[in-house]
Design a protein around this motif. Structure first.
Motif, PDB file in Angstrom:
ATOM      1  N   GLY A  42      46.202  40.938  51.559  1.00  0.00           N
ATOM      2  CA  GLY A  42      45.158  41.922  51.364  1.00  0.00           C
ATOM      3  C   GLY A  42      44.528  41.883  49.983  1.00  0.00           C
ATOM      4  N   GLU A  43      43.624  42.818  49.799  1.00  0.00           N
ATOM      5  CA  GLU A  43      42.870  42.950  48.556  1.00  0.00           C
ATOM      6  C   GLU A  43      43.404  44.137  47.759  1.00  0.00           C
ATOM      7  OE1 GLU A  43      40.496  40.738  47.682  1.00  0.00           O
ATOM      8  OE2 GLU A  43      41.047  39.689  49.535  1.00  0.00           O
ATOM      9  N   PRO A  44      43.154  44.162  46.449  1.00  0.00           N
ATOM     10  CA  PRO A  44      43.622  45.305  45.657  1.00  0.00           C
ATOM     11  C   PRO A  44      42.842  46.578  45.977  1.00  0.00           C
ATOM     12  CG  PRO A  44      42.522  43.682  44.251  1.00  0.00           C
ATOM     13  CD  PRO A  44      42.546  43.124  45.638  1.00  0.00           C
ATOM     14  N   LEU A  81      43.402  58.401  51.384  1.00  0.00           N
ATOM     15  CA  LEU A  81      42.187  57.596  51.214  1.00  0.00           C
ATOM     16  C   LEU A  81      42.562  56.254  50.606  1.00  0.00           C
ATOM     17  CD1 LEU A  81      40.044  60.403  49.558  1.00  0.00           C
ATOM     18  CD2 LEU A  81      39.812  59.568  51.910  1.00  0.00           C
ATOM     19  N   LEU A  82      41.989  55.185  51.128  1.00  0.00           N
ATOM     20  CA  LEU A  82      42.124  53.846  50.552  1.00  0.00           C
ATOM     21  C   LEU A  82      40.729  53.363  50.198  1.00  0.00           C
ATOM     22  CD1 LEU A  82      44.613  52.189  53.051  1.00  0.00           C
ATOM     23  CD2 LEU A  82      45.057  52.676  50.648  1.00  0.00           C
ATOM     24  N   TYR A  83      40.569  52.873  48.982  1.00  0.00           N
ATOM     25  CA  TYR A  83      39.271  52.349  48.565  1.00  0.00           C
ATOM     26  C   TYR A  83      39.499  51.195  47.603  1.00  0.00           C
ATOM     27  CZ  TYR A  83      40.391  55.921  45.075  1.00  0.00           C
ATOM     28  OH  TYR A  83      41.042  56.708  44.160  1.00  0.00           O
ATOM     29  N   PRO A  84      38.571  50.216  47.613  1.00  0.00           N
ATOM     30  CA  PRO A  84      38.753  49.035  46.768  1.00  0.00           C
ATOM     31  C   PRO A  84      38.923  49.402  45.297  1.00  0.00           C
ATOM     32  CG  PRO A  84      36.952  48.710  48.301  1.00  0.00           C
ATOM     33  CD  PRO A  84      37.339  50.152  48.399  1.00  0.00           C
ATOM     34  N   GLU A  85      39.811  48.691  44.651  1.00  0.00           N
ATOM     35  CA  GLU A  85      40.064  48.923  43.231  1.00  0.00           C
ATOM     36  C   GLU A  85      38.772  48.815  42.412  1.00  0.00           C
ATOM     37  OE1 GLU A  85      42.636  46.229  40.616  1.00  0.00           O
ATOM     38  OE2 GLU A  85      44.068  47.702  41.414  1.00  0.00           O
ATOM     39  N   ALA A  86      37.878  47.940  42.818  1.00  0.00           N
ATOM     40  CA  ALA A  86      36.612  47.772  42.108  1.00  0.00           C
ATOM     41  C   ALA A  86      35.755  49.041  42.148  1.00  0.00           C
ATOM     42  CB  ALA A  86      35.828  46.591  42.697  1.00  0.00           C
TER      43      ALA A  86
END
Length: 149
Positions: free
Chosen positions: A40-42, A108-113
């Motif tokens: 996965g992605e951060p 909630l999950l959201y991209p680190e960016a």
């Protein structure tokens, strides 16, 4: 009897040696788990904790009211998805009283960016809930995660 006692001691010594030799292998296996590639992605995982009892003694926030709040205040800022879990919680209020109440956990999950923008939106959600339902606080926990969808 001495022969029997010596054999027992020898058997115990051999068993102990076998266990001692096998232990490093078991520990090495645990270290191998770290070699598994990250998936996965951060992402940032934020969990918010909403109480439903009102400090002024008014009626508790209902399921319907809470879900309307999610639809109006949370979903527009996090349209890609979220999770709501019902629970029972307790916390110490500003007066030192232990309050026990029905509660909700919002995940909630959201991209680190997008962490800075996500933080701003989440603080808006917390403030809106506190204001709308007369709450002293909405709990928040943040953690780094890897997510793959």
């Amino acid at each position: 009897m001495n022969v029997q006692l010596t054999r027992t001691r020898a058997s115990l010594a051999v068993a102990g040696l076998l266990l001692a030799v096998g232990a490093p292998t078991a520990y090495a296996t645990l270290d191998d788990a770290a070699a598994v590639p990250a998936r996965g992605e951060p992402y940032i995982e934020t969990r918010l904790f909403f109480g439903t009892a009102r400090p002024d003694g008014g009626p508790a926030v209902t399921d319907r009211q809470f879900m309307e709040f999610v639809d109006e205040e949370v979903t527009p800022g996090f349209p890609d998805g979220l999770t709501v879990q019902s629970g029972r919680g307790q916390w110490r209020d500003a007066n030192g009283t232990i309050e026990k109440e029905t509660s909700y956990e919002l995940i909630l999950l959201y991209p680190e960016a997008l962490a800075q923008d996500g933080d701003r939106r989440i603080e808006g959600i917390r403030s809106a809930y506190e204001k709308a339902f007369g709450q002293e606080a909405v709990g928040r926990v943040d953690d780094r995660a890897r997510a793959d969808f």
